[in-house]
Design an enzyme around this catalytic site. Sequence first.
Site, mmCIF file in Angstrom:
data_model
loop_
_atom_site.group_PDB
_atom_site.id
_atom_site.type_symbol
_atom_site.label_atom_id
_atom_site.label_comp_id
_atom_site.label_asym_id
_atom_site.label_seq_id
_atom_site.Cartn_x
_atom_site.Cartn_y
_atom_site.Cartn_z
ATOM 1 C CE LYS A 258 -4.225 -1.952 1.953
ATOM 2 N NZ LYS A 258 -3.838 -3.340 1.702
ATOM 3 C CD GLU B 254 -4.299 5.810 3.887
ATOM 4 O OE1 GLU B 254 -3.613 5.606 2.873
ATOM 5 O OE2 GLU B 254 -5.501 5.491 3.976
ATOM 6 C CG HIS C 52 -12.815 -1.740 8.942
ATOM 7 N ND1 HIS C 52 -13.171 -0.406 8.942
ATOM 8 C CD2 HIS C 52 -12.286 -1.971 10.169
ATOM 9 C CE1 HIS C 52 -12.861 0.144 10.098
ATOM 10 N NE2 HIS C 52 -12.332 -0.789 10.861
ATOM 11 N NE ARG D 48 -8.753 -9.799 -3.931
ATOM 12 C CZ ARG D 48 -9.901 -9.312 -3.500
ATOM 13 N NH1 ARG D 48 -11.001 -9.489 -4.224
ATOM 14 N NH2 ARG D 48 -9.988 -8.632 -2.376
#
Length: 733
Positions: free
Chosen positions: A153, A237, A272, A330
């Site tokens: 990430k 973040e 999440h 994917r």
Amino acid sequence: MPRATILPLSTPYRIALRSPVVAGGPRKQISTSAPRSNLDPLDSILIANRGEIALRVTRTAAQHGIRTTTLYTNPDAKSQHAHSSQWAFNLGETGAYLDQDKILHVAKSQKCKAIHPGYGFLSENAAFARRCTEEGIVFIGPPWKAIEDMGDKARSKEIMNKAGVPCVPGYHGRDQSLDTLAQQAEEIGFPVLIKAVRGGGGKGMRIARSAAEFSEMLESAKSESKNSFGNDDVLIERYITTPRHIEVQVFADKFGNCVALGERDCSIQRRHQKILEESPAPHLDPRTRNDLWQKARAAALAVKYEGAGTVEFIFDNDSGEFYFMEMNTRLQVEHPVTEMVTGLDLVHWQIMVAEGRPLPQNQEQVEAAIGTRGHAIEARIYAENPAKGFIPDSGKLLHVRLPMQTENVRIDSGFVEGDEVSSHYDPMIAKLIVRGDTREEAVRSLALALDEYEVAGPITNIEFLKRLCKSEDFMQGAVETGYIDKHRDELFTPKRLDDEILAQGAIASFFQSSFSKSPSPLRASNALAWLLPYSDFQSRSFHFLYADEEPKLGVKPNPYKVYLRQTSPGRFSVSILESQTFMDVACSANFDISTSTLTTYFPSTRLTSRVIIPPSAIRSSATLPIHIFARGSLYRLLPAPPTWLSAALGVTENPNSLLSPMPCKILRVDVQPGDVVKKDQALLVIESMKMETVIRSPGEGLVVKRVVHGQGEVVGSGVELVEFEDVGEKLDS
């Protein structure tokens, strides 16, 4: 419903695509001609996955004459996907879906030209994709380098910044010390999102709303990330307070062509993880929608992408701005939503791209199809308990009744009635996908289909989904990722248990016990109620607990008592303690084992129910619930043994104990006997189905009397974990 024409794999063809437009202007036209001699058709595919996605890939492969080989592990030996092909091979232990050596050995020995990894497991494993390429097997997915770049990430955000794709402000550095991460969180400003660098599916993700809880959330995120991905690095973040999760389905080929197949709004989430996905995203203005598509294509082109991918964005409802989150390299779980609004088979597209063919459509053609096909919504059907924090459940599917499938109602499932939902893997049972000409029509169709969906056995989220899709704000399209917490009171209020439902449970139990005592010819036939001698069991009492009422710590549940007297064949007098009395209740004569349907005429109404009674549930010592499906709702009644039987069996109940909510492994114990704990303080951490759950104190000032099981122990559902001293008045209302 019109569908886009897709040429079969065996048909040679030549398609001239118009030059796709991406961020930065038109690209040079690339020849997309694909002469037959340059192609290597994939006539045999190994499916390195399980469940519904394995069946999904098999279905498309079969339509195009492609032989499939399937894999399974010991827990999956009797699963549907293990029996979907004549060529099926056992990998062995539970975690063997990750065994690259075994999978590649099977692929080579069976002369499979390609491997389709589905999603999860090895689908985003760059090392596995690279091994496939090096060993001469086509990996049906993007190049390994693209997986590697997007799988990290921190690295992916560096690439996106260079490509002009906006990213969420945050810290993506290599220094993973607590002091550095805490300092960065302070500089970003709380709340912050702690996210596993190698994460996915919501695992290794926590929200720290203040500096005081940052350390605990960081430890939890790192622990889950380490267990799931073998890497505990995280990034920090800014946490956007009113976000939406909007993702764009992209497809690219080996010729440099890339299209966006529309966007999906995946804002309705728990833990999440998504549970409702829809396309198009509601209330998105055309300019923003087009910008999202352009940025998604730019992201794919920046990493020389090939095949199916999803570029995920976080959309700020307050400012209208959006930021890149990650790219899933994917096919996504929610790909059927896109198939519904494009008329395309995305698995077929994956195979064509892997063969070296160009994309069958360009951006203008895709957009034209999307403009005529309305709206689609997908609901994920999980074996889980929403009332207990959506913890997963497992067990045998005793009864499954599906909504009628049509051109606009689709069900992708890996299970049928009688199958076992294993505690070893993800608890998703199926996906229900509906389409309508408008969003309003699609929402109504979803609600109707959910009303028809019946599952008995493990607890599922179907009842929760019914409430969700009938919630006013959802129907209006006012969605955000915090929707469930924001509407908690509306979504989690228990259904009222009406007297008629209690009466249905008692009458059905009466018939079930009568059938079990009848001669075998009577049991085997569609036994009519009036054939049962009313002299048998003329008076019966039934004690039920309402399984959807959460028991309170320190309070022994009080059962509902139903008294039933058969006055004549097919007629009953039903009395419910501390409630009204039904006199001369007439029961229709068609309740039997084959239909499980009971129709009862009360003085003021008729009620037809499907009643599923597990064979052992007619015995007073059983703990399996009776499932009653009536008027679009499910009610679960738990037969409660009388006091004298509990005493005779030596059964003791401790209302001061916390029980394990599911079969699990205890990862960590944070308290010891004698500790005085605060409300919501972490007591221990358990793991089940690859998910960590923190067991917290239900009250303030409770004293731990005993910790029953220690770290590393594996326990079943309903097992005592922590016992407190008498809780008294220490629990909140």
